[in-house]
Motif scaffolding. Structure first.
Motif, PDB file in Angstrom:
ATOM      1  N   ILE A  23     131.412  89.328  57.510  1.00  0.00           N
ATOM      2  CA  ILE A  23     130.534  88.480  57.688  1.00  0.00           C
ATOM      3  C   ILE A  23     131.133  86.898  57.202  1.00  0.00           C
ATOM      4  O   ILE A  23     130.641  86.086  58.030  1.00  0.00           O
ATOM      5  N   PHE A  24     131.507  86.700  56.004  1.00  0.00           N
ATOM      6  CA  PHE A  24     131.689  85.504  55.798  1.00  0.00           C
ATOM      7  C   PHE A  24     133.514  85.306  55.324  1.00  0.00           C
ATOM      8  O   PHE A  24     133.850  85.395  54.082  1.00  0.00           O
ATOM      9  N   PRO A  25     134.278  85.157  56.455  1.00  0.00           N
ATOM     10  CA  PRO A  25     135.790  85.283  56.302  1.00  0.00           C
ATOM     11  C   PRO A  25     136.165  84.031  55.426  1.00  0.00           C
ATOM     12  O   PRO A  25     137.100  84.168  54.698  1.00  0.00           O
ATOM     13  N   GLY A  26     135.511  82.708  55.612  1.00  0.00           N
ATOM     14  CA  GLY A  26     135.747  81.748  54.907  1.00  0.00           C
ATOM     15  C   GLY A  26     135.766  81.799  53.515  1.00  0.00           C
ATOM     16  O   GLY A  26     136.692  81.511  52.635  1.00  0.00           O
ATOM     17  N   ILE A  27     134.804  82.649  52.974  1.00  0.00           N
ATOM     18  CA  ILE A  27     134.525  82.988  51.435  1.00  0.00           C
ATOM     19  C   ILE A  27     135.852  83.946  50.803  1.00  0.00           C
ATOM     20  O   ILE A  27     136.513  83.547  49.895  1.00  0.00           O
ATOM     21  N   MET A  82     147.809  87.694  55.304  1.00  0.00           N
ATOM     22  CA  MET A  82     146.578  88.246  55.262  1.00  0.00           C
ATOM     23  C   MET A  82     145.718  87.178  55.316  1.00  0.00           C
ATOM     24  O   MET A  82     144.476  87.025  55.935  1.00  0.00           O
ATOM     25  N   LEU A  83     145.824  85.952  54.829  1.00  0.00           N
ATOM     26  CA  LEU A  83     145.210  84.500  55.054  1.00  0.00           C
ATOM     27  C   LEU A  83     145.365  84.113  56.387  1.00  0.00           C
ATOM     28  O   LEU A  83     144.387  83.893  56.996  1.00  0.00           O
ATOM     29  N   LYS A  84     146.310  84.176  57.262  1.00  0.00           N
ATOM     30  CA  LYS A  84     146.476  83.990  58.282  1.00  0.00           C
ATOM     31  C   LYS A  84     145.441  84.816  59.256  1.00  0.00           C
ATOM     32  O   LYS A  84     144.817  84.025  60.240  1.00  0.00           O
ATOM     33  N   ASP A  85     145.331  86.164  59.083  1.00  0.00           N
ATOM     34  CA  ASP A  85     144.427  87.012  59.764  1.00  0.00           C
ATOM     35  C   ASP A  85     143.084  86.629  59.712  1.00  0.00           C
ATOM     36  O   ASP A  85     142.212  86.944  60.468  1.00  0.00           O
ATOM     37  N   LEU A  86     142.832  86.221  58.496  1.00  0.00           N
ATOM     38  CA  LEU A  86     141.375  85.884  58.130  1.00  0.00           C
ATOM     39  C   LEU A  86     140.769  84.770  59.080  1.00  0.00           C
ATOM     40  O   LEU A  86     139.558  84.698  59.346  1.00  0.00           O
ATOM     41  N   LEU A  87     141.899  83.779  59.327  1.00  0.00           N
ATOM     42  CA  LEU A  87     141.306  82.797  60.304  1.00  0.00           C
ATOM     43  C   LEU A  87     141.651  82.801  61.706  1.00  0.00           C
ATOM     44  O   LEU A  87     141.297  81.750  62.515  1.00  0.00           O
ATOM     45  N   SER A  88     142.252  83.901  62.233  1.00  0.00           N
ATOM     46  CA  SER A  88     142.973  84.092  63.560  1.00  0.00           C
ATOM     47  C   SER A  88     142.161  85.325  64.199  1.00  0.00           C
ATOM     48  O   SER A  88     141.725  86.266  63.584  1.00  0.00           O
TER      49      SER A  88
END
Length: 319
Positions: A23-27, A82-88
């Protein structure tokens, strides 16, 4: 049919991530990125301190520098992706990329298994045979321990990676994980992998039990020796010497025991991802913090290094 399977085997996989549709990928990104920065910084600072401070040029700190290098490599092969996938929106990983993750991951896990066991032997010699410590833990033996840990881990990677990636993957390409962990990848195979999983389970249990046996024997002898000490100060020093290693071992092997020893029938994808996140993301951050916060030598070396940096900065400002 075989040509279709071969063609599909080399297409990309899709990593569903730690949490599917967060729900909150940014967090989540902010938290994981913060842990990543702290882990990288603290491990690199630990390696730097051990290299530049002559008081830390001892077998224990040499082995600790190897642990920090492993932790740095460990988190770097998993978290950036993992970080890249959270924003992609596209969370794909190539067949070669997945194989590379499996090889590096199994190599580093295996190397850390062996290294933590050998570090327990180092503590045993330091407490139980202090007069023979320079002989039993000389430079050649320390190098042999470090190289042996890396080689032992790489053999694990060389054996498991080609076999795992050699299975046909002709169904779904979605890996219910945030990196290519072997059990999660094998679930996508369209061939029966039960025999391989049984053999891999036996291998992993053996790889866990051998270092744990060495750790158990070492600390049993240490406890017997400490119990016989008459001086309260000597006991305190002995416990201080071993406490950081015991904490690191408990954290790492606790997670490893769940992953490698508890049968897969007791696992769920959600539990597996949580445990994997613990020892692939949190453990590399916790290890250097445990050793630095509970170790006077490391704390002193850090203060000296910061003092030098401050003095150099002041001189430059005056000039």
């Amino acid at each position: 049919m075989n040509m279709v399977v071969i063609g599909q085997n080399y297409t990309d996989f899709i990593l569903l991530g730690l949490i599917i549709h967060p729900i909150f990928p940014g967090i989540i990104f902010s938290v994981v990125f913060s842990i990543f920065v702290v882990a990288i910084t603290s491990n690199l600072v630990m390696v730097l301190l051990i290299h530049v401070d002559s008081h830390l040029h001892t077998p224990m700190y040499f082995l600790l520098s190897q642990l920090s290098i492993m932790d740095t490599a460990y988190i770097c092969i998993i978290v950036p992706k993992m970080l890249k996938d959270l924003l992609s929106k596209e969370k794909t990983i190539s067949f070669i990329g997945c194989a590379g993750q499996i090889y590096l991951y199994t190599t580093l896990v295996g190397a850390e298994f062996f290294l933590l066991g050998l570090m327990a032997y180092d503590r045993y010699v330091a407490v139980c045979n202090p007069l023979r410590y320079p002989v039993l833990m000389n430079r050649r033996i320390c190098l042999f321990m470090a190289v042996g840990s890396w080689v032992g881990g790489s053999l694990d990677g060389f054996i498991l990676t080609p076999v795992t990636m050699g299975f046909p993957y002709c169904g779904s390409r979605e890996i219910n994980h945030f990196f290519c962990e072997i059990p999660a990848v094998l679930k996508l195979s369209c061939r029966d992998t039960s025999l391989y999983e049984t053999l891999m389970y036996a291998c992993c249990v053996l790889m866990v039990l051998i270092p744990i046996s060495l750790i158990s024997v070492s600390y049993t002898r240490i406890l017997i020796t400490v119990h016989r000490m008459n001086s309260a100060e000597s006991r305190r020093k002995a416990f201080a010497t071993c406490s950081s290693h015991i904490m690191v071992v408990s954290i790492f092997y606790g997670a490893a025991f769940y992953t490698n020893v508890i049968p897969q029938s007791y696992h769920t994808p959600e539990k597996d991802k949580v445990v994997s996140a613990f020892y692939t993301i949190l453990t590399p951050m916790l290890n250097p913090l445990i050793y630095s916060l509970r170790n006077k030598d490391v704390a002193t070396a850090l203060r000296k290094l910061l003092g030098r940096c401050t003095s150099t900065h002041r001189i430059r400002v005056r000039d």
